[in-house]
Design a protein around this motif. Structure first.
Motif, PDB file in Angstrom:
ATOM      1  N   ARG A   1       0.805  -1.225   0.000  1.00 29.91           N
ATOM      2  CA  ARG A   1       0.000   0.000   0.000  1.00 29.91           C
ATOM      3  C   ARG A   1       0.836   1.271   0.000  1.00 29.91           C
ATOM      4  O   ARG A   1       0.309   2.360  -0.126  1.00 29.91           O
ATOM      5  CB  ARG A   1      -0.910   0.021   1.244  1.00 29.91           C
ATOM      6  CG  ARG A   1      -1.929  -1.073   1.323  1.00 29.91           C
ATOM      7  CD  ARG A   1      -2.756  -0.934   2.597  1.00 29.91           C
ATOM      8  NE  ARG A   1      -1.905  -0.891   3.780  1.00 29.91           N
ATOM      9  CZ  ARG A   1      -1.547  -1.961   4.473  1.00 29.91           C
ATOM     10  NH1 ARG A   1      -1.977  -3.142   4.131  1.00 29.91           N
ATOM     11  NH2 ARG A   1      -0.751  -1.853   5.522  1.00 29.91           N
ATOM     12  N   GLY A   2       2.131   1.114   0.263  1.00 30.81           N
ATOM     13  CA  GLY A   2       2.976   2.302   0.296  1.00 30.81           C
ATOM     14  C   GLY A   2       2.923   3.040   1.625  1.00 30.81           C
ATOM     15  O   GLY A   2       3.355   4.184   1.711  1.00 30.81           O
ATOM     16  N   ASP A   3       2.379   2.403   2.671  1.00 28.83           N
ATOM     17  CA  ASP A   3       2.362   3.079   3.977  1.00 28.83           C
ATOM     18  C   ASP A   3       3.670   2.836   4.748  1.00 28.83           C
ATOM     19  O   ASP A   3       3.840   3.311   5.869  1.00 28.83           O
ATOM     20  CB  ASP A   3       1.132   2.661   4.813  1.00 28.83           C
ATOM     21  CG  ASP A   3       1.092   1.170   5.079  1.00 28.83           C
ATOM     22  OD1 ASP A   3       1.906   0.421   4.491  1.00 28.83           O
ATOM     23  OD2 ASP A   3       0.243   0.739   5.886  1.00 28.83           O
ATOM     24  N   SER A   4       4.591   2.081   4.163  1.00 35.57           N
ATOM     25  CA  SER A   4       5.939   1.921   4.715  1.00 35.57           C
ATOM     26  C   SER A   4       6.902   1.967   3.530  1.00 35.57           C
ATOM     27  O   SER A   4       6.465   1.965   2.378  1.00 35.57           O
ATOM     28  CB  SER A   4       6.077   0.574   5.433  1.00 35.57           C
ATOM     29  OG  SER A   4       6.061  -0.477   4.479  1.00 35.57           O
TER      30      SER A   4
END
Ligand SMILES: [Zn+2]
Lengths: 86, 184
Positions: free
Chosen positions: B47-50
């Motif tokens: 998701r691109g949250d890290s």
């Protein structure tokens, strides 16, 4: 008592601080990476990740996994020559 | 990042976290390879949250740890795990230097595990007391970690009710727990 069964102390502590609703380990697993990046960068995780921290307080198995991830990321960042965190 | 670079990064991370000397490099190489397959498989769910590398390393750490945990408990049955986490009855543990409050609390916990929990909850809590990780318990009872955590959570809630029903308050329990650290 503790030396005979060190888990009993943890069990009683966890029983005392039990929340009405708690999700399981698999529900938090996919957020460990984001939580780790905040920790590695020395920043407070946002409220949206609060549940992850609460689960780590209650689940020794996930806490062990999280600590290993932090160690592994230090190894990875050394390898890549990057500072840790976001 | 090319796959070969990612693989080398995963190996560097796992080696740092797990210490090559304990298991030899083959296990780490295998876990990195297994993780790589999963990473490619699940890349759409990133998701691109890290950072990407952290997301990938989380998958590799999980693969390695799961492998070690399963190997450690490989030939142990759920009954044996539960037996290892059995709290001994009061008569078996009393000695002269024992703190009475600690013994009373221990007895409430022991009898509550015996009487207030379902068979599955009892096995799970005792296996947990024996240090068995959730994915291993899940494997034995044919379920997943979330379901095991639900058993543990409901069992803890029942223990909490039993402790309070026996006349303890949160404060009195916590003060007894503090004694665990100073008196062993
Ligand atoms: Zn967990």
């Amino acid at each position: 008592m503790a030396e005979r069964n060190p888990g009993v102390k943890a069990l009683v502590e966890q029983a005392l601080s039990v929340l009405p609703q708690e999700l399981g380990c698999d529900s938090y697993a996919e957020y460990l990476a984001a939580y780790a990046d905040y920790r590695l960068g020395g920043k407070m995780p946002p409220d949206s990740l609060k549940g992850v921290g609460e689960h780590l307080d209650r689940c020794d198995a996930c806490l062990e996994e999280f600590k290993l991830l932090l160690d592994a990321m230090q190894g990875a960042d050394n390898h890549l020559g990057e500072p840790s965190g976001r | 990042m090319a796959l070969a670079d990612l693989r080398a990064t995963l190996v560097a991370g796992l080696t740092r976290a797990f210490g090559q000397s304990d298991f030899g490099s083959t296990l780490i190489e295998d876990a990195a390879q297994e993780a790589l397959v999963r990473i490619v498989d699940r890349i759409q769910s990133f998701r691109g949250d890290s950072r990407f590398v952290t997301w990938a390393m989380a998958i590799a750490t999980r693969a390695m740890l799961s492998h070690l945990r399963r190997a450690h408990w490989k030939n142990v049955s759920l009954d044996e795990m539960a037996a290892a986490g059995l709290i001994p009855p009061l008569a078996a543990v009393v000695s002269n230097d024992e703190n009475l409050d600690r013994l009373r609390l221990l007895e409430v916990v022991r009898t509550s595990i015996e009487n207030d929990l379902t068979e599955r909850q009892r096995q799970t809590i005792q296996a947990e007391l024996a240090g068995v990780p959730p994915e291993v318990i899940a494997e034995r009872i044919g379920t997943n970690r979330n379901a095991v955590y639900k058993l543990v959570h409901d069992a803890r809630a029942r223990l909490r009710r039993a402790i309070l029903a026996a006349g303890w308050t949160e404060t009195s329990v916590r003060s007894v727990l503090k004694g665990f650290d100073t008196h062993g």
